[in-house]
Design a protein around this motif. Structure first.
Motif, PDB file in Angstrom:
ATOM      1  N   GLU A   1      46.418  -3.139 -38.712  1.00 14.31           N
ATOM      2  CA  GLU A   1      46.378  -1.858 -38.011  1.00 14.31           C
ATOM      3  C   GLU A   1      45.632  -2.041 -36.703  1.00 14.31           C
ATOM      4  N   TRP A   2      46.103  -1.314 -35.699  1.00 14.39           N
ATOM      5  CA  TRP A   2      45.613  -1.500 -34.344  1.00 14.39           C
ATOM      6  C   TRP A   2      45.406  -0.126 -33.694  1.00 14.39           C
ATOM      7  N   ARG A   3      44.497  -0.100 -32.736  1.00 13.07           N
ATOM      8  CA  ARG A   3      44.401   1.070 -31.866  1.00 13.07           C
ATOM      9  C   ARG A   3      44.784   0.610 -30.467  1.00 13.07           C
TER      10      ARG A   3
ATOM     11  N   GLY B   1      49.581  -9.403 -47.649  1.00 11.99           N
ATOM     12  CA  GLY B   1      48.148  -9.539 -47.403  1.00 11.99           C
ATOM     13  C   GLY B   1      47.694  -8.425 -46.481  1.00 11.99           C
ATOM     14  N   ASN B   2      46.427  -8.081 -46.550  1.00 13.89           N
ATOM     15  CA  ASN B   2      45.909  -7.014 -45.692  1.00 13.89           C
ATOM     16  C   ASN B   2      44.583  -7.452 -45.085  1.00 13.89           C
ATOM     17  N   LEU B   3      44.589  -7.658 -43.772  1.00  8.23           N
ATOM     18  CA  LEU B   3      43.331  -7.962 -43.073  1.00  8.23           C
ATOM     19  C   LEU B   3      43.075  -6.941 -41.968  1.00  8.23           C
ATOM     20  N   GLY B   4      43.598  -5.731 -42.164  1.00  9.56           N
ATOM     21  CA  GLY B   4      43.273  -4.639 -41.254  1.00  9.56           C
ATOM     22  C   GLY B   4      41.817  -4.248 -41.422  1.00  9.56           C
ATOM     23  N   ALA B   5      41.357  -3.366 -40.539  1.00  6.43           N
ATOM     24  CA  ALA B   5      39.933  -3.042 -40.526  1.00  6.43           C
ATOM     25  C   ALA B   5      39.535  -2.093 -41.644  1.00  6.43           C
ATOM     26  N   MET B   6      40.311  -1.033 -41.858  1.00  7.65           N
ATOM     27  CA  MET B   6      39.802   0.072 -42.661  1.00  7.65           C
ATOM     28  C   MET B   6      40.736   0.583 -43.749  1.00  7.65           C
ATOM     29  N   ASP B   7      42.013   0.329 -43.642  1.00  7.67           N
ATOM     30  CA  ASP B   7      42.941   1.041 -44.531  1.00  7.67           C
ATOM     31  C   ASP B   7      43.625   0.146 -45.548  1.00  7.67           C
ATOM     32  N   HIS B   8      43.686   0.654 -46.765  1.00  7.37           N
ATOM     33  CA  HIS B   8      44.470   0.030 -47.822  1.00  7.37           C
ATOM     34  C   HIS B   8      45.900   0.568 -47.702  1.00  7.37           C
ATOM     35  N   HIS B   9      46.860  -0.252 -48.033  1.00  6.37           N
ATOM     36  CA  HIS B   9      48.240   0.176 -47.835  1.00  6.37           C
ATOM     37  C   HIS B   9      49.037   0.144 -49.129  1.00  6.37           C
ATOM     38  N   PRO B  10      49.507   1.304 -49.593  1.00  7.68           N
ATOM     39  CA  PRO B  10      50.409   1.337 -50.746  1.00  7.68           C
ATOM     40  C   PRO B  10      51.829   1.005 -50.275  1.00  7.68           C
ATOM     41  N   ILE B  11      52.253  -0.210 -50.526  1.00  5.08           N
ATOM     42  CA  ILE B  11      53.566  -0.662 -50.040  1.00  5.08           C
ATOM     43  C   ILE B  11      54.611  -0.366 -51.113  1.00  5.08           C
ATOM     44  N   HIS B  12      55.605   0.407 -50.698  1.00  6.23           N
ATOM     45  CA  HIS B  12      56.613   0.921 -51.622  1.00  6.23           C
ATOM     46  C   HIS B  12      57.957   0.254 -51.360  1.00  6.23           C
TER      47      HIS B  12
ATOM     48  N   VAL C   1      52.861  -1.063 -54.543  1.00  7.70           N
ATOM     49  CA  VAL C   1      51.705  -1.930 -54.785  1.00  7.70           C
ATOM     50  C   VAL C   1      50.652  -1.635 -53.729  1.00  7.70           C
ATOM     51  N   LEU C   2      49.446  -1.315 -54.192  1.00  7.32           N
ATOM     52  CA  LEU C   2      48.354  -1.048 -53.265  1.00  7.32           C
ATOM     53  C   LEU C   2      47.761  -2.382 -52.817  1.00  7.32           C
ATOM     54  N   VAL C   3      47.743  -2.585 -51.511  1.00  3.77           N
ATOM     55  CA  VAL C   3      47.194  -3.829 -50.969  1.00  3.77           C
ATOM     56  C   VAL C   3      45.886  -3.481 -50.259  1.00  3.77           C
ATOM     57  N   PRO C   4      44.759  -3.638 -50.949  1.00  3.37           N
ATOM     58  CA  PRO C   4      43.487  -3.239 -50.337  1.00  3.37           C
ATOM     59  C   PRO C   4      43.100  -4.167 -49.194  1.00  3.37           C
ATOM     60  N   VAL C   5      42.253  -3.660 -48.310  1.00  2.10           N
ATOM     61  CA  VAL C   5      41.725  -4.497 -47.228  1.00  2.10           C
ATOM     62  C   VAL C   5      41.085  -5.740 -47.850  1.00  2.10           C
ATOM     63  N   GLY C   6      41.378  -6.882 -47.286  1.00  2.00           N
ATOM     64  CA  GLY C   6      40.762  -8.122 -47.769  1.00  2.00           C
ATOM     65  C   GLY C   6      41.354  -8.617 -49.062  1.00  2.00           C
ATOM     66  N   SER C   7      42.649  -8.360 -49.279  1.00  2.00           N
ATOM     67  CA  SER C   7      43.289  -8.764 -50.535  1.00  2.00           C
ATOM     68  C   SER C   7      44.710  -9.207 -50.273  1.00  2.00           C
ATOM     69  N   THR C   8      45.243  -9.979 -51.228  1.00  2.00           N
ATOM     70  CA  THR C   8      46.685 -10.213 -51.244  1.00  2.00           C
ATOM     71  C   THR C   8      47.227  -9.737 -52.579  1.00  2.00           C
ATOM     72  N   ARG C   9      48.470  -9.306 -52.549  1.00  2.00           N
ATOM     73  CA  ARG C   9      49.198  -8.917 -53.760  1.00  2.00           C
ATOM     74  C   ARG C   9      50.591  -9.526 -53.643  1.00  2.00           C
ATOM     75  N   THR C  10      51.046 -10.122 -54.726  1.00  2.00           N
ATOM     76  CA  THR C  10      52.365 -10.743 -54.715  1.00  2.00           C
ATOM     77  C   THR C  10      53.245 -10.073 -55.745  1.00  2.00           C
ATOM     78  N   ILE C  11      54.438  -9.678 -55.309  1.00  2.00           N
ATOM     79  CA  ILE C  11      55.363  -9.011 -56.230  1.00  2.00           C
ATOM     80  C   ILE C  11      56.608  -9.873 -56.403  1.00  2.00           C
ATOM     81  N   GLU C  12      57.254  -9.700 -57.561  1.00  2.00           N
ATOM     82  CA  GLU C  12      58.506 -10.410 -57.828  1.00  2.00           C
ATOM     83  C   GLU C  12      59.504  -9.496 -58.521  1.00  2.00           C
TER      84      GLU C  12
END
Ligand SMILES: [Cu+2]
Length: 500
Positions: free
Chosen positions: A257-259, A304-315, A342-353
């Motif tokens: 995420e960017w400003r 993966g999520n290395l944004g600053a502040m937001d967790h992303h529920p990827i649908h 799948v919720l991908v919190p800041v500072g995490s990876t999640r892998t789906i199959e």
């Protein structure tokens, strides 16, 4: 400093891996089948051997998929395993096609490597990069090797890696290997684990991957600034032996995420909450590349999520998937459950199959509705339901071209033709789709599943088979089913409501 090969005899390179998504191509490395290379590998097997890790043929590397680049020809069926590797042990540097199915990085690239003395050698250069986040929107970011985010570092469990990091930024930096098990002094936290890498310096990190899975790398010095400017990347470590069902398509997507204020040329690292450009592999829709899959293929998507502040529920539309892995490792099958988001919190990876058994153009996006908007979509007054009357005409005498927006929401498709966009900015929403305007931007992409694919080049929009597309109902349909569109809605018993 350069690590251009100094030992012409020993080094093997994957220079071809440099271009977008094509590192895959690494499947056929120069020198792979030379007698010298084989001899070297045998020596390595003896010197670096992994306990109990005999190479299992027909597993991850069984179907050698030489290239995942758009346009590359698909393999017809399971190709014969590279016989030359049959007598190889497991700790020689892992090879695409033989030891793993190369990961695909939509809009991205992979870090080239070479093998020197049995070690995979990478060279990362931290530098400023002019990056296009979407058509019409560029920003001066910080990244690695000319890319934002940095290229994916791809390796195989058991690989020993040496990673040179040259700092061509005007500020000190470090690189942290997120989720990777390694010696403390290689962890990359500036000041805590190492001296910072000052401008002009090159540091050397070296460790062996004791794990497989999905990690990330990022600056760990002045993190707020440097990560906000893009200094992040993913690490994909394939298992040495197959674990779980073999996948046919393996994608890596890093969320960010960017400003970026309209007209500005640099992302603002001081932003804490109001991000206006949301990206997948540093691209906002319609800049995102679709994910191409042939029907029946087993698909893995590493997020993966290395944004600053937001967790992303990827649908993901159209499928139920399993979350099979986090950056902490593989989830045992008994611990996996079906999901559509799948919720991908800041500072995490999640892998789906999942197995792609339903053809179509399926949306894959963040379900936070403000994260599928582009710039300028978030700070408008609430105009929904407002009747502007002749307001526009009056205001236009003061502000030529003025137009009240938002009375019926943010569907801008009617206005785009005559909207004047500020320089270096993108519309707040979407792009034209096959059927109509797509009112999503930002963290949005498309999974394209087709019965047949001759290549992984974008096949265009899905052609819906007759009878499988929602469309305008005809009067005959309504009559047949006893529906009067002008009558009160079924179940709406409010006496005061009269429709039509
Ligand atoms: Cu989001």
């Amino acid at each position: 400093m350069s690590i251009r090969q100094s030992d012409g005899e020993a080094a093997e390179t994957n220079e071809r891996g440099e271009s977008s998504s094509a590192a895959a191509a690494g499947a056929e490395q120069p020198g792979l089948d030379s007698p010298r290379a084989l001899t070297r590998r045998k020596m390595l097997v003896m010197s670096v051997g992994l306990a109990g890790g005999a190479l299992v043929l027909g597993g991850m590397g069984g179907e050698a998929q030489a290239a995942d680049a758009p346009g590359a020809k698909l393999p017809r069926a399971s190709a014969a395993t590279d016989d030359a590797s049959a007598d190889q042990g497991s700790a020689s540097p892992g090879r695409a096609g033989r030891d793993y199915q190369p990961v695909v990085v939509p809009n991205g690239s992979k870090l080239p490597w070479k093998i020197v003395g049995g070690v995979k050698v990478f060279h990362m250069v931290a530098e400023e990069v002019e990056h296009e986040l979407a058509p019409g929107l560029k920003a001066r970011c910080w990244g690695y090797n000319g890319k934002v985010h940095g290229p994916v570092l791809e390796a195989v469990e058991g690989d020993r890696v040496r990673i040179y990091v040259t700092n061509r930024l005007p500020a000190a930096t470090t690189v942290h290997w997120h989720g990777i098990l390694l010696p403390n002094g290689m962890d990359g936290v500036g000041g805590l684990n190492q001296k910072v890498i000052r401008p002009g310096e090159t540091f050397k990190y070296e460790f062996a991957f004791r794990q497989f899975g999905t990690g990330m790398y990022h600056s760990h010095h002045d993190e707020m600034t440097q990560m906000a400017l893009g200094m992040t990347g993913m690490i994909v470590i394939h298992p040495r032996r197959p674990r779980g069902p073999r996948v046919d398509r393996d994608f890596a997507i890093l969320l960010h995420e960017w400003r970026i204020n309209a007209g500005a040329s640099r992302p603002d690292p001081n932003e804490m909450s109001d991000f206006n450009v949301l990206t997948m592999n540093a691209k906002a829709f319609p800049g995102t590349e679709a994910l191409m899959v042939r029907k029946g293929q087993r698909v893995r998507i590493r997020l993966g999520n290395l944004g600053a502040m937001d967790h992303h529920p990827i649908h993901l539309h159209g499928y139920h998937f399993r979350i099979v892995e986090t950056d902490g490792g593989r989830i045992p099958e008994a611990g996996q459950w079906p999901e559509t988001t799948v919720l991908v919190p800041v500072g995490s990876t999640r892998t789906i199959e999942f197995v792609a058994d339903e053809p179509g153009d399926w949306a894959l996006h963040c379900h936070m509705t403000h994260h599928v908007m582009n710039q300028m979509g978030h700070e408008l007054p609430n105009m929904v339901g407002v009747n502007p009357g002749d307001l526009d005409e009056k205001v236009r005498t003061l502000l030529p071209g003025y137009m009240t927006m938002g009375q019926t929401g943010m569907d801008m498709s009617e206005h785009l033709g005559h909207m004047k966009m500020p320089p270096n900015s993108i519309p707040m929403v979407g792009a034209q789709g096959k059927h109509d305007y797509i009112t999503m931007g930002g963290m949005f992409t498309v999974l394209k599943v087709r019965d047949r694919l001759d290549s992984y080049a974008d096949p265009g929009w899905y052609r819906n088979p007759p009878g499988t597309l929602a469309e305008n109902a005809g009067a005959a349909d309504l009559r047949r089913d006893g529906i009067n569109p002008d009558a009160p809605p079924p179940g709406d018993s409010r006496p005061e409501v009269r429709h039509g």
